[in-house]
Structure formats: C-alpha cells, structure tokens
Enzyme design. Sequence first.
Site, PDB file in Angstrom:
ATOM      1  N   HIS A  56       0.843  -1.188   0.000  1.00 28.24           N
ATOM      2  CA  HIS A  56       0.000   0.000   0.000  1.00 28.24           C
ATOM      3  C   HIS A  56       0.883   1.244   0.000  1.00 28.24           C
ATOM      4  CE1 HIS A  56      -3.582  -2.210   2.142  1.00 28.24           C
ATOM      5  NE2 HIS A  56      -3.102  -2.889   1.111  1.00 28.24           N
ATOM      6  N   GLU A  58       0.562   4.037   1.552  1.00 24.44           N
ATOM      7  CA  GLU A  58       0.738   4.624   2.880  1.00 24.44           C
ATOM      8  C   GLU A  58       1.827   3.902   3.660  1.00 24.44           C
ATOM      9  OE1 GLU A  58      -3.555   4.778   1.522  1.00 24.44           O
ATOM     10  OE2 GLU A  58      -2.072   3.175   1.783  1.00 24.44           O
ATOM     11  N   CYS A  86      -5.953   1.846   5.806  1.00 21.14           N
ATOM     12  CA  CYS A  86      -6.412   0.606   6.404  1.00 21.14           C
ATOM     13  C   CYS A  86      -5.736   0.489   7.783  1.00 21.14           C
ATOM     14  CB  CYS A  86      -6.048  -0.585   5.507  1.00 21.14           C
ATOM     15  SG  CYS A  86      -4.287  -0.994   5.509  1.00 21.14           S
ATOM     16  N   CYS A  89      -1.861   0.301   7.639  1.00 16.67           N
ATOM     17  CA  CYS A  89      -1.199   1.557   7.284  1.00 16.67           C
ATOM     18  C   CYS A  89      -1.345   2.608   8.373  1.00 16.67           C
ATOM     19  CB  CYS A  89      -1.737   2.074   5.952  1.00 16.67           C
ATOM     20  SG  CYS A  89      -1.312   0.976   4.573  1.00 16.67           S
TER      21      CYS A  89
END
Length: 159
Positions: A56, A58, A86, A89
């Site tokens: 991801h 992030e 999420c 993250c």
Amino acid sequence: MTITEVDLTHLRRAVDLAREALDDGDEPYGSVLVDPAGTVRFEDRNRVKDGDETRHPELEIARWSVHHLTPEERAASTVYTSGEHCPMCAAAHAWVGLGRIVYASSSAQTAGWRAEWGVPAGPVAALPIATVAPGLPVEGPVPELADEVRELQRRRYGA
C-alpha cells in the site's frame, strides 16, 4: 474540518495516482507525503496486483520516511491519500511518527459502496484511523472528490 486549496491540490494528486494504479491493473489508491515546507517528498500508488497485499502507498510512505526524514520532520509532515488508511497503514503511520493525514474518501464510504455493488467485505475490518491510532490528526472525507473516488472503486469492481 479545514481543507485548504493546498490540501485539495495534494489530494487531487493522490487521486491521480489511484487512477494510475487502476489503469495498471492495480487497486485504485494513491498517496503523497508533503513536508512542512510544502514540498512533495514521496508519492506512490498501490502495487498489490502481484500478490503482496502489503504494498500500500501509505505503508511505503512510512517506510521511506524513516530513512529520509528526521523524527521532527515526520511529525510535521502531512500524508494525503485517496482513501482512508487501512488498519495496517494507520498503525505504521503512528509507529513511525508521521503527522497529519488527509483522505479523500473514508473506509466507511468504501465499505458502503462495496455493499451497494454486492462486493464482499475484505479480509481486514474497515476501521477508522482514529480507532487504530487515536492520537493522529486526521481530516476527511473530502466531499469534492467523493464522486471521482467512487467511480475509480466502481471500475475496480466492474460494478
């Protein structure tokens, strides 16, 4: 919530990165790290299509920031992202001491869209950032970008 024109500019870039991810066959998420002086220091998009669901943007920002910014610079920086972090993250963001988060669409919005389209929930609970990392300054969702993010998610699921 005080979203400025500068915030909108960086959020639009995050949404553009999400579109790039989707166009490349990936999930539509993008994020931008901006330092206290307003300089974009790092940006990325989702890269999970090859099977590593932890790729991801992030999380990549959190990893990058540890190696390139001082703790004080991290705390004063802002992460702009197309979708709310999420839990993985959000935790990484808190653990490395990054500052403010501004997101275009919330986890609750995404969950609602998925339900509307008959798409099953993902394997991880869609918890708000404030539940995972209650001390982080968070702003979002941003209504000006909701339709655009919703359309990217709709395309992702073929709805």
